[in-house]
Design an enzyme around this catalytic site. Structure first.
Site, PDB file in Angstrom:
ATOM      1  N   ASN A  44       0.805  -1.225   0.000  1.00 40.94           N
ATOM      2  CA  ASN A  44       0.000   0.000   0.000  1.00 40.94           C
ATOM      3  C   ASN A  44       0.837   1.273   0.000  1.00 40.94           C
ATOM      4  O   ASN A  44       0.383   2.322  -0.458  1.00 40.94           O
ATOM      5  CB  ASN A  44      -1.013   0.007   1.152  1.00 40.94           C
ATOM      6  N   GLU A 103       8.809   3.888  14.149  1.00 42.50           N
ATOM      7  CA  GLU A 103       9.528   4.253  12.939  1.00 42.50           C
ATOM      8  C   GLU A 103       9.455   5.761  12.748  1.00 42.50           C
ATOM      9  O   GLU A 103       8.512   6.416  13.199  1.00 42.50           O
ATOM     10  CB  GLU A 103       8.940   3.531  11.725  1.00 42.50           C
TER      11      GLU A 103
END
Length: 514
Positions: A185, A494
């Site tokens: 995605n 992240e």
């Protein structure tokens, strides 16, 4: 919503899809773009085929057209990539932080100059509108620039010693070879968010991109090669769905791999964690979500509608932090439903490379089937379709952007992540009820709410069991924030200053006899 506000929202959506030039040619017509549609994987600085010569097709989800065929690699090629990454790590870890930073900045700059070609490839293999693809490329390469700087700020500690004869230090060192497994995605951003941090820390990587979207990964390798990132530091192993599990197993079970970083479904994440246990690997997992989007009575309803549209329908609803359940307090429920349906009714569905498209295809027909099953389940249990609710005439991978009201907790849309252009709207009475509903899931990636009551804002922000909260905001991603979830939505973070820590070990050094 005022007519002026409605027109502005539609105008903004259309502006998102306008080309930066007067006309944008397709990937087949773009000479420079098609030159980046690679047919080989990238291992140890070489463009290589599978040992047995097998390939698998990469197709445009909008029309099924063949874009390229890439190597269908298996366990043996994966272990070869790991071996080369392990050899390269011995050299790469000894580069100074500044030397690595200079290379990463060059990598960022060359990708920035070729942003349009990268966006063309991304749209061709993923389907998202070109404007969204351009946005993803900008977002993805920003992580390379960010971590090029963060790599120069990997600080240790000098610890006050209780003993006059000892000096105590904490050193930070790269963990080693990292297995990077990424989804379809965000085929550019998910790779660069991980790889940028890993390389800046001094690690080397073996990337397994999603079988639907390997070309974006290979394109980043091409530019890494151009700026002189050493052979073996960045490797990409391509494989079909048939061989994905064995490639992943090698990365998880090889003693030469020190860390696994994965973005994808919770079910797959659990499998990878189990496979990593025997070698006690460090793992980072950014997994599934079931984000609640709450609209309280005090909210600016027009702003909430705009936020819901941005959160729900970006990437045709195929994002992990997409609003999966929209909870609206009873006093503003009817108004919100009406205004949301009005905006969604003006979306333009089509091929992402067509000018004016605001909603592209889903990644494949299986994804469409899931959306359709959620719609049918909701309708069968009393949900009322306000707009959409059916497959789109554009083709088998398209589904009409949909809004359904009168949603109840027993419907599939409340317990499963739809991953498509379906906005289910649930009515609630009290703040306590909304928070309870929002937290009634095993996932905890993102959550959103709209309110103008400052006391309520503090309460709800603290009470939502998620890793990230959007407060009066539907778009929360940024290079500088710590992206990640809690509960079964994953481990680790992240991006941000914390993202590089996922790729570092802390070593304690005790100097005696001082």
């Amino acid at each position: 919503m005022s007519q002026k506000m409605s027109r502005k929202l539609v105008s903004d959506l259309k502006l998102l899809t306008k080309s930066l030039s007067t006309h944008c040619t397709s990937i087949q017509q773009s000479r420079s773009a098609s030159s980046l549609a690679f047919k080989n994987a990238y291992i140890n600085g070489q463009w290589v085929t599978a040992e047995d010569g097998r390939t698998f097709p990469v197709r445009n989800p909008a029309n099924g057209d063949l874009i390229s065929e890439v190597p269908d690699m298996q366990a043996k090629e994966t272990q070869t990539a790991v071996n080369h990454a392990a050899d390269a790590f011995k050299r790469w870890k000894n580069y100074t932080a500044i030397e690595r930073s200079i290379l990463l900045k060059k990598w960022h700059d060359i990708m920035a100059k070729n942003q349009e070609d990268l966006a063309q490839i991304l749209t061709a293999e993923n389907g998202k509108p070109l404007a969204e693809a351009r946005g993803e490329i900008g977002y993805g390469i920003s992580f390379v620039e960010w971590f090029a700087e963060e790599g120069k700020r990997i600080y240790g500690d000098v610890i006050p010693s209780a003993f006059k004869s000892k000096r105590l230090l904490h050193l930070k060192q790269p963990v080693g070879v990292c297995g990077i497994i990424t989804p379809w995605n965000f085929p550019n951003a998910m790779i660069l968010r991980k790889v940028g941090a890993a390389l800046a820390a001094g690690c080397t990587v073996v990337v397994k991109p999603a079988e639907d979207t390997p070309l974006s990964a290979l394109a980043t390798c091409y530019f890494a090669e151009q700026v002189g990132i050493p052979a073996g530091v960045l490797n990409v192993v391509t494989c079909s769905h048939q061989h994905a599990s064995e490639v992943g197993r090698v990365l998880c079970q090889s003693p030469k791999v020190s860390k696994i970083s994965f973005t994808g479904s919770t079910a797959t994440g659990k499998v990878l964690m189990k496979q990593s246990i025997d070698t006690m690997k460090r793992v980072s997992m950014e997994l599934g979500g079931n984000a609640a989007f709450i609209v309280f009575n005090s909210a600016d309803v027009d702003a909430a509608v705009a936020g819901a549209v941005a959160s729900k329908y970006r990437g045709t609803g195929q994002t992990c932090i997409s609003a999966n359940r929209i909870l609206v307090q009873e006093e503003v429920y009817d108004e919100f439903c009406e205004k949301l349906a009005k905006v969604v009714s003006q979306f333009v569905v089509g091929d992402g490379q067509e000018d004016g498209t605001t909603q592209g295809p889903l990644i494949n027909e299986k994804a469409v089937d899931k959306v359709d099953s959620h719609v049918k389940d909701a309708v069968a249990k009393g949900g009322k379709v306000l707009i959409g609710g059916e497959r789109h005439v554009k083709g088998p991978t398209f589904y009409s952007p949909t809004v359904i009201r009168d949603i109840t907790e027993d419907m599939l849309v409340c317990s499963e992540e739809t991953f498509g252009p379906l906005a289910p709207v649930i009515k609630f009475k009290t703040e306590e009820e909304a928070v309870l509903l929002a937290n009634s899931t095993r996932f905890g990636l993102a959550g959103y709410f709209y309110s103008q009551d400052i006391r309520q804002i503090w309460r709800v922000a603290e009470d939502l069991e998620v890793g990230m909260v959007g407060i009066n905001e539907g778009v929360i991603s940024s290079t500088s924030i710590a992206f990640g979830g809690i509960k079964e939505s994953g481990l680790g973070r992240e991006g941000s200053k914390y993202g590089i820590d996922e790729y570092l070990n802390i070593k304690y050094a005790c100097f005696g006899g001082m």
